[in-house]
Design an enzyme around this catalytic site. Structure first.
Site, short mmCIF file in Angstrom:
data_model
loop_
_atom_site.label_atom_id
_atom_site.label_comp_id
_atom_site.label_asym_id
_atom_site.label_seq_id
_atom_site.Cartn_x
_atom_site.Cartn_y
_atom_site.Cartn_z
N GLU A 119 -6.58 14.01 -11.06
CA GLU A 119 -6.09 12.62 -9.70
C GLU A 119 -4.67 13.12 -9.58
OE1 GLU A 119 -6.37 8.64 -10.50
OE2 GLU A 119 -5.85 8.29 -8.30
N ASP A 175 4.69 17.31 -10.03
CA ASP A 175 4.32 17.64 -8.62
C ASP A 175 3.23 18.21 -8.49
OD1 ASP A 175 4.92 18.15 -5.87
OD2 ASP A 175 4.76 20.00 -6.70
N ASP A 196 -5.95 5.13 4.29
CA ASP A 196 -5.94 4.08 5.30
C ASP A 196 -5.12 4.46 6.54
OD1 ASP A 196 -3.34 4.12 4.17
OD2 ASP A 196 -3.22 1.85 4.42
N LYS A 226 5.28 10.24 10.53
CA LYS A 226 6.32 10.95 11.46
C LYS A 226 5.89 12.50 11.70
CE LYS A 226 10.05 8.04 11.89
NZ LYS A 226 10.89 7.51 10.69
N ASP A 275 0.66 9.71 0.25
CA ASP A 275 1.55 9.06 1.17
C ASP A 275 1.13 9.72 2.61
OD1 ASP A 275 2.98 7.84 -0.59
OD2 ASP A 275 4.16 9.70 -1.44
#
Ligand code: SAM
Length: 196
Positions: free
Chosen positions: A37, A89, A148, A116, A112
């Site tokens: 994950e 990371d 979402d 933009k 995330d």
């Protein structure tokens, strides 16, 4: 960027990856098959998944150390030996994981969104990420992506749709357990892909 700055930046990445390699040493065997994950946050989902699948080794990573610390406390309370949380990371993990290690599933839940345009380059889901993950994924391994943010979802669909290593698949969600971000979202979109 001055050449000396570039050198020190690259050195920093090398040092970080070397440290991660040492952290993973006792956790990840050379031929381990794992559920991976990326961006596990507080580890809520993977802890529930590991409980429901006691025979599967699960490794959750996140770049935020406070989140990984919380995930680790959950793991200890649940006494799940086959579950691990590591501060890492995603690209670092892919560059130091043992080459014989195999992903049976890759979970990317509410990454995330970087809405933009000038930040899109920071998104996790790229063709390069899919290729590097595919190198570890066993044939038939599933990739589960949920967000979402509809524009990111559409982009992920396009990237998976044209990727040589992954094929869009119908398939059940591995476990319906809402993540922290899923609980806050009014709706979400899910994509399942299979390693060719
Ligand atoms: C929006 S949160 C979602 C957390 C959790 N999956 C959930 O659904 O509640 C995204 C998470 O991804 C982590 N993250 C962002 N970029 C990452 C990267 N390159 N590698 C690993 N984790 C990353 C962040 O620290 C954050 O915890």
């Amino acid at each position: 960027l001055r050449p000396s700055d570039l050198r020190s930046r690259l050195q920093h990445i090398d040092d970080r990856r070397e440290a991660l390699r040492s952290t993973l040493g006792p956790i990840l065997g050379h031929a381990d098959r794992i559920v991976w994950e990326v961006g596990c946050g507080h580890g809520h989902y993977l802890t529930a998944y590991a409980k429901a699948h006691p025979g599967e080794k699960c490794v959750g990573i996140d770049i935020a150390s406070d989140r990984v610390a919380r995930a680790e406390r959950k793991r200890q309370r649940a006494r799940l030996e086959q579950l691990h949380f590591v501060r890492a990371d995603a690209e670092d993990f892919l560059s130091v994981a043992p080459p014989g290690c195999r992903f049976t599933a890759v979970l990317i839940l509410f990454p995330d969104p970087w809405p933009k345009r000038r930040h899109h380059k920071n998104r996790l889901m790229t063709a390069g990420f899919l290729s590097r993950s595919a190198a570890f994924a066993e044939a038939g391994a599933r990739l589960y992506f949920r967000t979402d943010h509809e524009p990111y979802f559409r982009e992920a669909e396009a990237i998976v749709g044209s990727h040589p290593d992954w094929l869009r698949a119908d398939g059940a969600w591995p476990l319906e357990e809402p993540t922290v971000f899923e609980r806050r979202a009014p709706r979400h979109f899910s994509l399942v892909a299979a390693r060719r």
